[in-house]
Write an enzyme that holds these catalytic residues in place. Sequence first.
Site, PDB file in Angstrom:
ATOM      1  N   GLN A   1      45.805  47.612  31.121  1.00  0.00           N
ATOM      2  CA  GLN A   1      45.777  46.931  32.312  1.00  0.00           C
ATOM      3  C   GLN A   1      45.781  45.057  32.197  1.00  0.00           C
ATOM      4  O   GLN A   1      46.584  44.994  32.381  1.00  0.00           O
ATOM      5  CB  GLN A   1      45.146  47.167  33.726  1.00  0.00           C
ATOM      6  CG  GLN A   1      45.308  48.324  34.649  1.00  0.00           C
ATOM      7  CD  GLN A   1      44.894  48.415  35.649  1.00  0.00           C
ATOM      8  OE1 GLN A   1      43.769  47.362  36.168  1.00  0.00           O
ATOM      9  NE2 GLN A   1      45.033  49.899  36.129  1.00  0.00           N
TER      10      GLN A   1
ATOM     11  N   GLU B   1      48.267  43.542  29.173  1.00  0.00           N
ATOM     12  CA  GLU B   1      49.568  43.683  30.198  1.00  0.00           C
ATOM     13  C   GLU B   1      49.044  42.469  30.360  1.00  0.00           C
ATOM     14  O   GLU B   1      50.000  41.144  30.346  1.00  0.00           O
ATOM     15  CB  GLU B   1      49.802  44.348  30.663  1.00  0.00           C
ATOM     16  CG  GLU B   1      51.302  44.019  31.929  1.00  0.00           C
ATOM     17  CD  GLU B   1      52.056  45.623  32.680  1.00  0.00           C
ATOM     18  OE1 GLU B   1      50.869  46.478  32.812  1.00  0.00           O
ATOM     19  OE2 GLU B   1      52.501  44.878  33.558  1.00  0.00           O
TER      20      GLU B   1
ATOM     21  N   GLN C   1      34.354  52.292  38.537  1.00  0.00           N
ATOM     22  CA  GLN C   1      35.467  52.590  38.010  1.00  0.00           C
ATOM     23  C   GLN C   1      34.434  52.872  36.672  1.00  0.00           C
ATOM     24  O   GLN C   1      35.914  53.444  35.765  1.00  0.00           O
ATOM     25  CB  GLN C   1      36.754  51.700  38.277  1.00  0.00           C
ATOM     26  CG  GLN C   1      36.760  52.208  39.444  1.00  0.00           C
ATOM     27  CD  GLN C   1      37.883  50.946  40.234  1.00  0.00           C
ATOM     28  OE1 GLN C   1      38.186  50.105  39.702  1.00  0.00           O
ATOM     29  NE2 GLN C   1      39.861  51.932  39.849  1.00  0.00           N
TER      30      GLN C   1
ATOM     31  N   SER D   1      40.987  38.076  43.974  1.00  0.00           N
ATOM     32  CA  SER D   1      42.783  38.970  43.660  1.00  0.00           C
ATOM     33  C   SER D   1      44.214  38.878  43.434  1.00  0.00           C
ATOM     34  O   SER D   1      44.730  38.806  44.425  1.00  0.00           O
ATOM     35  CB  SER D   1      42.298  39.325  44.954  1.00  0.00           C
ATOM     36  OG  SER D   1      41.825  40.287  45.250  1.00  0.00           O
ATOM     37  N   PRO D   2      44.312  38.080  42.249  1.00  0.00           N
ATOM     38  CA  PRO D   2      45.698  37.513  41.745  1.00  0.00           C
ATOM     39  C   PRO D   2      47.170  38.415  42.336  1.00  0.00           C
ATOM     40  O   PRO D   2      47.649  38.674  42.640  1.00  0.00           O
ATOM     41  CB  PRO D   2      45.450  36.847  40.844  1.00  0.00           C
ATOM     42  CG  PRO D   2      44.931  37.739  39.746  1.00  0.00           C
ATOM     43  CD  PRO D   2      43.627  38.365  41.375  1.00  0.00           C
TER      44      PRO D   2
ATOM     45  N   ASP E   1      33.229  36.421  36.512  1.00  0.00           N
ATOM     46  CA  ASP E   1      32.405  36.559  37.364  1.00  0.00           C
ATOM     47  C   ASP E   1      32.038  37.232  37.746  1.00  0.00           C
ATOM     48  O   ASP E   1      31.904  38.929  37.794  1.00  0.00           O
ATOM     49  CB  ASP E   1      34.175  35.962  38.551  1.00  0.00           C
ATOM     50  CG  ASP E   1      33.444  35.969  39.748  1.00  0.00           C
ATOM     51  OD1 ASP E   1      32.920  35.478  40.393  1.00  0.00           O
ATOM     52  OD2 ASP E   1      33.727  36.779  40.536  1.00  0.00           O
TER      53      ASP E   1
ATOM     54  N   TRP F   1      33.954  42.624  40.126  1.00  0.00           N
ATOM     55  CA  TRP F   1      34.154  44.005  41.818  1.00  0.00           C
ATOM     56  C   TRP F   1      35.201  44.969  41.380  1.00  0.00           C
ATOM     57  O   TRP F   1      35.734  44.916  40.903  1.00  0.00           O
ATOM     58  CB  TRP F   1      35.278  43.078  42.945  1.00  0.00           C
ATOM     59  CG  TRP F   1      35.116  43.220  43.839  1.00  0.00           C
ATOM     60  CD1 TRP F   1      33.806  43.441  45.059  1.00  0.00           C
ATOM     61  CD2 TRP F   1      36.074  42.842  44.596  1.00  0.00           C
ATOM     62  NE1 TRP F   1      34.529  43.637  46.048  1.00  0.00           N
ATOM     63  CE2 TRP F   1      35.795  43.689  46.292  1.00  0.00           C
ATOM     64  CE3 TRP F   1      37.197  43.264  44.967  1.00  0.00           C
ATOM     65  CZ2 TRP F   1      36.235  44.417  47.027  1.00  0.00           C
ATOM     66  CZ3 TRP F   1      38.600  43.666  45.839  1.00  0.00           C
ATOM     67  CH2 TRP F   1      37.623  44.031  46.980  1.00  0.00           C
TER      68      TRP F   1
ATOM     69  N   ALA G   1      46.645  40.709  44.740  1.00  0.00           N
ATOM     70  CA  ALA G   1      46.271  41.439  45.894  1.00  0.00           C
ATOM     71  C   ALA G   1      45.954  42.804  45.949  1.00  0.00           C
ATOM     72  O   ALA G   1      46.535  43.580  47.159  1.00  0.00           O
ATOM     73  CB  ALA G   1      47.260  41.252  46.733  1.00  0.00           C
TER      74      ALA G   1
ATOM     75  N   TYR H   1      28.163  43.059  44.042  1.00  0.00           N
ATOM     76  CA  TYR H   1      28.523  44.311  43.330  1.00  0.00           C
ATOM     77  C   TYR H   1      28.087  44.663  43.228  1.00  0.00           C
ATOM     78  O   TYR H   1      27.451  44.959  42.295  1.00  0.00           O
ATOM     79  CB  TYR H   1      29.603  43.600  42.128  1.00  0.00           C
ATOM     80  CG  TYR H   1      30.829  42.263  43.115  1.00  0.00           C
ATOM     81  CD1 TYR H   1      31.142  41.730  44.028  1.00  0.00           C
ATOM     82  CD2 TYR H   1      30.887  41.662  41.475  1.00  0.00           C
ATOM     83  CE1 TYR H   1      31.658  40.551  44.562  1.00  0.00           C
ATOM     84  CE2 TYR H   1      32.151  40.836  42.221  1.00  0.00           C
ATOM     85  CZ  TYR H   1      32.263  39.755  42.898  1.00  0.00           C
ATOM     86  OH  TYR H   1      33.157  39.356  43.447  1.00  0.00           O
TER      87      TYR H   1
HETATM   88  P1  NDP Z   1      43.479  41.702  41.195  1.00  0.00           P
HETATM   89  O1  NDP Z   1      44.267  41.865  42.468  1.00  0.00           O
HETATM   90  O2  NDP Z   1      44.164  41.348  40.748  1.00  0.00           O
HETATM   91  O3  NDP Z   1      43.619  43.821  41.431  1.00  0.00           O
HETATM   92  C1  NDP Z   1      42.761  44.137  40.497  1.00  0.00           C
HETATM   93  C2  NDP Z   1      43.220  46.082  40.544  1.00  0.00           C
HETATM   94  O4  NDP Z   1      44.407  45.428  40.010  1.00  0.00           O
HETATM   95  C3  NDP Z   1      42.872  46.561  39.374  1.00  0.00           C
HETATM   96  O5  NDP Z   1      41.146  47.202  39.407  1.00  0.00           O
HETATM   97  C4  NDP Z   1      43.731  47.668  39.127  1.00  0.00           C
HETATM   98  O6  NDP Z   1      42.693  48.053  40.066  1.00  0.00           O
HETATM   99  C5  NDP Z   1      45.142  47.524  39.939  1.00  0.00           C
HETATM  100  N1  NDP Z   1      45.860  46.220  38.564  1.00  0.00           N
HETATM  101  C6  NDP Z   1      45.016  45.070  37.483  1.00  0.00           C
HETATM  102  N2  NDP Z   1      46.212  45.191  36.688  1.00  0.00           N
HETATM  103  C7  NDP Z   1      46.891  46.534  36.373  1.00  0.00           C
HETATM  104  C8  NDP Z   1      48.237  46.629  35.857  1.00  0.00           C
HETATM  105  N3  NDP Z   1      48.860  45.785  35.283  1.00  0.00           N
HETATM  106  N4  NDP Z   1      48.781  47.664  36.553  1.00  0.00           N
HETATM  107  C9  NDP Z   1      48.726  48.597  37.573  1.00  0.00           C
HETATM  108  N5  NDP Z   1      47.634  48.111  38.236  1.00  0.00           N
HETATM  109  C10 NDP Z   1      46.999  46.764  37.565  1.00  0.00           C
HETATM  110  O7  NDP Z   1      41.890  41.714  41.537  1.00  0.00           O
HETATM  111  P2  NDP Z   1      40.466  41.279  42.398  1.00  0.00           P
HETATM  112  O8  NDP Z   1      40.683  42.202  43.567  1.00  0.00           O
HETATM  113  O9  NDP Z   1      39.898  42.721  41.477  1.00  0.00           O
HETATM  114  O10 NDP Z   1      39.400  40.436  41.731  1.00  0.00           O
HETATM  115  C11 NDP Z   1      39.387  39.782  40.770  1.00  0.00           C
HETATM  116  C12 NDP Z   1      37.985  39.131  40.811  1.00  0.00           C
HETATM  117  O11 NDP Z   1      38.157  38.804  41.291  1.00  0.00           O
HETATM  118  C13 NDP Z   1      37.380  40.160  41.247  1.00  0.00           C
HETATM  119  O12 NDP Z   1      36.919  40.993  39.714  1.00  0.00           O
HETATM  120  C14 NDP Z   1      35.546  39.333  41.662  1.00  0.00           C
HETATM  121  O13 NDP Z   1      35.498  38.951  40.695  1.00  0.00           O
HETATM  122  C15 NDP Z   1      36.430  38.211  42.123  1.00  0.00           C
HETATM  123  N6  NDP Z   1      36.631  38.675  43.844  1.00  0.00           N
HETATM  124  C16 NDP Z   1      36.080  37.254  44.733  1.00  0.00           C
HETATM  125  C17 NDP Z   1      36.137  37.670  46.174  1.00  0.00           C
HETATM  126  C18 NDP Z   1      35.028  36.971  46.418  1.00  0.00           C
HETATM  127  O14 NDP Z   1      34.934  36.771  47.991  1.00  0.00           O
HETATM  128  N7  NDP Z   1      34.795  35.844  46.141  1.00  0.00           N
HETATM  129  C19 NDP Z   1      36.545  38.904  46.893  1.00  0.00           C
HETATM  130  C20 NDP Z   1      37.279  39.654  45.562  1.00  0.00           C
HETATM  131  C21 NDP Z   1      37.211  39.778  44.542  1.00  0.00           C
HETATM  132  P3  NDP Z   1      43.141  49.847  39.946  1.00  0.00           P
HETATM  133  O15 NDP Z   1      43.770  50.714  38.704  1.00  0.00           O
HETATM  134  O16 NDP Z   1      42.066  50.741  40.303  1.00  0.00           O
HETATM  135  O17 NDP Z   1      44.575  50.393  40.907  1.00  0.00           O
END
Ligand code: NDP
Length: 332
Positions: free
Chosen positions: A293, A296, A27, A208-209, A49, A21, A211, A54
């Site tokens: 990321q 880590e 990106q 979104s673990p 997933d 997503w 957030a 998306y």
């Molecule tokens: P997260 O809440 O974990 O956010 C991930 C984002 O956080 C990254 O893309 C990056 O964004 C930032 N990040 C991650 N790790 C780090 C780090 N170590 N240091 C700094 N920044 C970091 O999860 P998502 O919101 O991406 O959700 C995960 C998955 O869940 C999605 O890909 C999708 O498959 C699913 N999903 C499902 C939904 C549903 O309605 N069923 C809705 C949303 C997600 P950046 O670098 O751009 O700042």
Amino acid sequence: MEYRFLGKSGLQVSSLSFGSWVTFHTQADENLAYELMKTAYDSGVNFFDNAEAYAAGNSEIIMGKVLKRAAWKRSDLVISTKIFWGGPGVNDRGLSHKHILEGTNAALKRLQLEYVDLLFCHRPDVYTPMEEVVRAMNILINQGKAFYWGTSEWSASQIIEAHAVARREHLIPPLMEQPEYNLFKRDKIESEYTHLYKEFGLGTTIWSPLASGLLTGKYTDGIPKGSRLDLPDLAWLKKRIESQGMQIKVEKALKLRDIAESIDITLPQLAIAWCLKNENVSTVIMGASKVNQLTENLKALDAVSKLDNEIMQKIENAVENKPRPEINWRES
Ligand code: NDP
């Protein structure tokens, strides 16, 4: 890697999984998507997933190309997609029989796959009768185009209704739910669904673990360039997060970072490990826009054992949630 049964099924998913997503297409181009998926796969991640919504299908196209290029054994993978928002046409959205079948067939073409392992109804559809939804998902399972079906962000009563219809019509009920779950969003997993785990053997693939990055601490001094909340296409997400008390969460994240540092882990690792501690979480879907990321975050698995009772209590105090005695936390 640790593998967990998805609910009561015989299917095992890696407890850390990876989703596309926002990142794929917006990106991450095909090359970066390959690096990200390979990093995950090489660490034992088997579940990837996706969703028809998306990047308007482009995320599935990229994942399909990565899967072709990587040529991993299909039986080693658990691939999902989700159906609900398939395009602008009146019948390109929702959970009608027509859209579930047409949407899934189109998704499989984009993914270049014969089947997905998991097929989700991306949201509930109040305009389509439950029997129509359950039947359509069953048709796809009977055609071998999906192995298991589930829901995303449905209420407990909607899931119960789907089970009742399936029982009455001798159809296959939903197996798993995909809700948001993180230190700031806990109600569905910890309260609303509690009776469904035992009663139906509900599995959960949580999203979104971090957030959307708030639980990395990266938003402490404003919005960094190139981060998720800086993306022009995601202005709506920024607005939503800001309207839901972003500043308070950013401050809580700082307290959590101190706790993480006290046990020699990073805040993202703490936040992901905390999700893994919950026995009712089958898999934590991670997102990442950069390989470092993901590297880590994958270490969160090793951090789980550091979250003992004392640390868990400190975390509760930092997020200032009410105590929730009903949760079965895994032993550290
Ligand atoms: P997260 O809440 O974990 O956010 C991930 C984002 O956080 C990254 O893309 C990056 O964004 C930032 N990040 C991650 N790790 C780090 C780090 N170590 N240091 C700094 N920044 C970091 O999860 P998502 O919101 O991406 O959700 C995960 C998955 O869940 C999605 O890909 C999708 O498959 C699913 N999903 C499902 C939904 C549903 O309605 N069923 C809705 C949303 C997600 P950046 O670098 O751009 O700042």
